[in-house]
Design a protein around this motif. Structure first.
Motif, mmCIF file in Angstrom:
data_model
loop_
_atom_site.group_PDB
_atom_site.id
_atom_site.type_symbol
_atom_site.label_atom_id
_atom_site.label_comp_id
_atom_site.label_asym_id
_atom_site.label_seq_id
_atom_site.Cartn_x
_atom_site.Cartn_y
_atom_site.Cartn_z
ATOM 1 N N CYS A 1 44.205 61.954 48.523
ATOM 2 C CA CYS A 1 42.755 61.816 48.489
ATOM 3 C C CYS A 1 42.175 63.085 49.110
ATOM 4 O O CYS A 1 42.507 63.421 50.241
ATOM 5 C CB CYS A 1 42.377 60.584 49.320
ATOM 6 N N ALA B 1 37.075 61.590 44.759
ATOM 7 C CA ALA B 1 35.765 60.951 44.941
ATOM 8 C C ALA B 1 34.765 61.891 45.630
ATOM 9 O O ALA B 1 33.564 61.811 45.377
ATOM 10 C CB ALA B 1 35.919 59.666 45.755
ATOM 11 N N THR C 1 34.316 59.338 40.698
ATOM 12 C CA THR C 1 33.455 58.164 40.744
ATOM 13 C C THR C 1 31.989 58.579 40.607
ATOM 14 O O THR C 1 31.619 59.694 40.963
ATOM 15 C CB THR C 1 33.646 57.400 42.068
ATOM 16 N N ARG D 1 28.664 50.366 39.740
ATOM 17 C CA ARG D 1 30.115 50.271 39.555
ATOM 18 C C ARG D 1 30.575 51.026 38.316
ATOM 19 O O ARG D 1 30.725 50.469 37.233
ATOM 20 C CB ARG D 1 30.582 48.806 39.461
ATOM 21 N N ASP E 1 42.737 61.567 44.191
ATOM 22 C CA ASP E 1 41.444 60.900 44.278
ATOM 23 C C ASP E 1 40.403 61.927 44.720
ATOM 24 O O ASP E 1 40.364 62.339 45.883
ATOM 25 C CB ASP E 1 41.521 59.726 45.260
ATOM 26 N N SER F 1 29.905 56.748 42.213
ATOM 27 C CA SER F 1 29.347 56.064 43.381
ATOM 28 C C SER F 1 28.854 57.010 44.470
ATOM 29 O O SER F 1 28.020 56.629 45.286
ATOM 30 C CB SER F 1 30.404 55.141 44.003
ATOM 31 N N LYS F 2 29.380 58.208 44.552
ATOM 32 C CA LYS F 2 29.082 59.072 45.688
ATOM 33 C C LYS F 2 28.127 60.186 45.277
ATOM 34 O O LYS F 2 26.931 60.059 45.462
ATOM 35 C CB LYS F 2 30.393 59.608 46.273
ATOM 36 N N GLY G 1 34.031 51.198 38.433
ATOM 37 C CA GLY G 1 34.308 51.853 39.713
ATOM 38 C C GLY G 1 35.720 52.388 39.700
ATOM 39 O O GLY G 1 36.548 51.938 38.894
ATOM 40 N N SER G 2 36.010 53.382 40.568
ATOM 41 C CA SER G 2 37.411 53.834 40.575
ATOM 42 C C SER G 2 38.321 52.806 41.226
ATOM 43 O O SER G 2 39.523 52.800 40.994
ATOM 44 C CB SER G 2 37.600 55.231 41.169
ATOM 45 N N ASP G 3 37.765 51.882 42.004
ATOM 46 C CA ASP G 3 38.564 50.753 42.513
ATOM 47 C C ASP G 3 39.257 50.023 41.356
ATOM 48 O O ASP G 3 40.436 49.673 41.433
ATOM 49 C CB ASP G 3 37.667 49.731 43.227
ATOM 50 N N PHE H 1 42.230 55.946 52.038
ATOM 51 C CA PHE H 1 41.471 54.893 51.367
ATOM 52 C C PHE H 1 42.349 53.646 51.190
ATOM 53 O O PHE H 1 43.472 53.744 50.712
ATOM 54 C CB PHE H 1 41.026 55.431 50.015
HETATM 55 C C1 LIG Z 1 34.131 55.459 47.587
HETATM 56 C C2 LIG Z 1 35.484 55.869 47.149
HETATM 57 C C3 LIG Z 1 35.885 55.654 45.838
HETATM 58 C C4 LIG Z 1 34.928 55.121 44.828
HETATM 59 O O1 LIG Z 1 35.082 53.823 44.578
HETATM 60 P P1 LIG Z 1 34.196 53.157 43.432
HETATM 61 O O2 LIG Z 1 35.012 51.960 43.113
HETATM 62 O O3 LIG Z 1 34.145 54.119 42.277
HETATM 63 O O4 LIG Z 1 32.868 52.874 44.009
HETATM 64 C C5 LIG Z 1 37.145 56.050 45.451
HETATM 65 N N1 LIG Z 1 37.975 56.651 46.321
HETATM 66 C C6 LIG Z 1 37.592 56.913 47.574
HETATM 67 C C7 LIG Z 1 38.512 57.631 48.474
HETATM 68 C C8 LIG Z 1 36.345 56.505 48.031
HETATM 69 O O5 LIG Z 1 35.998 56.743 49.301
#
Ligand SMILES: *Cc1c(COP(=O)(O)O)cnc(C)c1O
Length: 366
Positions: free
Chosen positions: A164, A197, A225, A236, A195, A227-228, A94-96, A120
Motif C-alpha cells: 500500500c 488509494a 479508488t 462506493r 494499493d 473515495s479519496k 469501492g476498492s474494498d 489497511f
Molecule cells: C480508503 C482506502 C481504500 C478505498 O476503499 P474504498 O472501498 O474504495 O472506499 C483502499 N485502500 C486503502 C489503503 C484505503 O485507505
C-alpha cells in the motif's frame, strides 16, 4: 444459538467485524455539539467534484433502470486516462469490493497472503473470509518498506502480496526502485497488489510511477479508488488495473450489478474534472506542510507522509482521540501495533487550524 454457531463456516468465528469510526451524527448527538470536524476517514476536504454532482443529478430520473453491469463507459474512460486497454480495467463497489473479489478468486484455506504491518485491514479481512493465512511483515525503521523481509515471507503457499503506497495509516511510500526490486525477487506465480488509494496525492519523485512496464506485468494488480482524491467515498466506487485473463476469473465471483448507476456516471465525470483533482492535490500538499511544521515545532514524532493524512505520536492514541472528541474533532486511533499514535486526515484550512488548536489543548502544548 450454540447450534447455529456450529453450522457457520469454520474460520468466521475469528473474524472481528469492521468497526468504523463514529459518524459525525453520532458524535454530535453524544456531546450535544452543533458541528463536528471529521478527520477520521481520509475523505477529501474539498468535497466531491462538482462535475460528479451534476452527473448524479442528470442520472436521477433513470434510477428505475438497472445499471450497465459491465460498467462499459466508465471502464473506457479509466482506460483512456491510464493509457491501457479497456479489458485491463475492473470496476468495483469501492476498492474494498475488489480486494474481497480477488480474495474469493484466488484463496483456498491453506493459502497465504503477505501484508505489511501496519497497513489497511481489508487485505487480512479478504484472507480471513476465505480461511487463508496472513503473513504480516513489519515495516522497517521510520515505517519504510522492508523489501527483503517482504520477499523472504513469500513461500510455496503465497498467492497474494499486498503493498500500500502511500501506506495507510503511516503515510509512507514504497519507492519506485523498491517496487522494481520486489517484483524482481518474487516468483512468476505470485500476484502483487499495489494499493494506490493515495498515490495520486503525492508528487514525490521517489513514488511508484504507473509505467507501461508495471501495468503490463501479468503479476501486477493496481488498485485505485474514487473515495479519496475524487471525494466520492459515499458512492462506493473503485477500480483496478491488471491482466485481462486475471479479470476473466474475477468476473466469475462478481455480482452482476456491483456498481450502481450514479457511481458509474459520477466517477466518469470526476475523472474528467482536472480542476478538482489539481485543487485537491494542492490543498493536501499545503496541509501536509502545515501539520509537519506544527509537529516539528512541538517535538511530536510524525513519519514523512505523502498521503492526505498524517500519523502523530501523542502518547496514548485512544486517549488523544477521545479527548479531541470533546472538542468536536474526530481522528482515528487504535491501529494494531500503534497504541501511541493517532491518524489525522487533513481538513479544510479552517478545520486544520481548529484541529491543531484542539490538539494543543488536549496535549497541553504551549
Ligand atoms: C480508503 C482506502 C481504500 C478505498 O476503499 P474504498 O472501498 O474504495 O472506499 C483502499 N485502500 C486503502 C489503503 C484505503 O485507505
Amino acid at each position: 444459538m450454540e447450534q447455529l454457531a456450529s453450522r457457520v463456516r469454520p474460520g468466521l468465528q475469528r473474524i472481528e467485524p469492521y468497526v468504523p469510526g463514529l459518524t459525525d451524527d453520532e458524535l454530535m448527538r453524544r456531546f450535544g455539539l452543533e458541528r463536528v470536524i471529521k478527520l477520521n476517514a481520509n475523505e477529501n476536504a474539498l468535497g466531491p467534484s462538482p462535475l460528479a454532482l451534476q452527473a448524479i443529478q442528470a442520472e436521477l430520473p433513470r434510477l428505475h433502470h438497472y445499471p450497465d453491469g459491465g460498467s462499459e463507459e466508465l471502464r473506457e474512460a479509466i482506460a483512456a486516462f491510464h493509457h491501457v486497454g479497456t479489458d485491463q480495467v475492473f470496476v468495483g463497489n469501492g476498492s474494498d469490493d475488489i480486494i474481497k473479489l480477488i480474495s474469493e478468486t484466488f484463496l483456498n484455506p491453506a493459502d497465504e497472503i503477505v501484508v505489511p504491518v501496519p497497513s489497511f485491514s481489508q487485505y487480512a479481512f479478504g484472507a480471513a473470509v476465505m480461511q487463508a493465512q496472513v503473513r504480516g511483515v513489519p515495516l522497517g525503521p521510520e515505517f519504510a518498506y522492508d523489501i527483503e523481509a517482504l520477499a523472504t515471507a513469500v513461500n510455496q503457499r503465497t498467492k497474494l502480496v499486498y503493498v500500500c503506497s502511500p501506506n495507510n495509516p503511516t503515510g509512507t511510500i514504497l519507492r519506485q526502485e523498491d517496487a522494481e526490486r520486489l517484483l524482481h525477487q518474487l516468483p512468476e506465480n505470485v500476484i502483487v497488489v499495489f494499493d494506490f488509494a493515495y498515490n495520486d496525492f503525492t508528487e514525490c519523485p521517489d513514488r511508484v510511477v504507473e509505467s507501461e512496464a508495471l501495468l503490463c506485468d501479468p503479476r501486477v494488480v493496481v488498485l485505485h479508488t474514487f473515495s479519496k482524491l475524487y471525494g466520492l467515498a459515499g458512492l462506493r466506487v473503485g477500480y483496478a488495473l491488471g491482466d485481462p485473463e486475471l479479470w476473466s476469473f474475477v468476473h466469475r465471483v462478481r455480482e452482476p450489478f456491483n456498481v450502481n448507476r450514479m457511481a458509474q456516471r459520477a466517477a466518469a465525470a470526476a475523472l474528467a474534472d482536472e480542476a478538482h483533482r489539481r485543487a485537491s492535490i494542492r490543498h493536501v500538499a499545503m496541509s501536509r506542510n502545515l501539520f509537519a511544521a506544527w509537529a516539528r515545532r512541538h517535538g511530536l514524532q510524525a513519519p514523512p507522509t505523502e498521503a492526505n493524512f498524517i500519523l502523530l505520536r501523542t502518547g496514548d492514541g485512544v486517549e488523544t482521540m477521545n479527548r479531541l472528541m470533546t472538542h468536536g474533532v474526530m481522528v482515528r486511533a487504535g491501529f494494531s501495533g500503534l497504541p501511541e499514535w493517532v491518524r489525522v486526515t487533513f481538513g479544510t484550512e479552517e478545520e486544520n487550524e481548529a484541529c491543531l488548536r484542539a490538539l494543543e489543548a488536549v496535549l497541553h502544548l504551549a
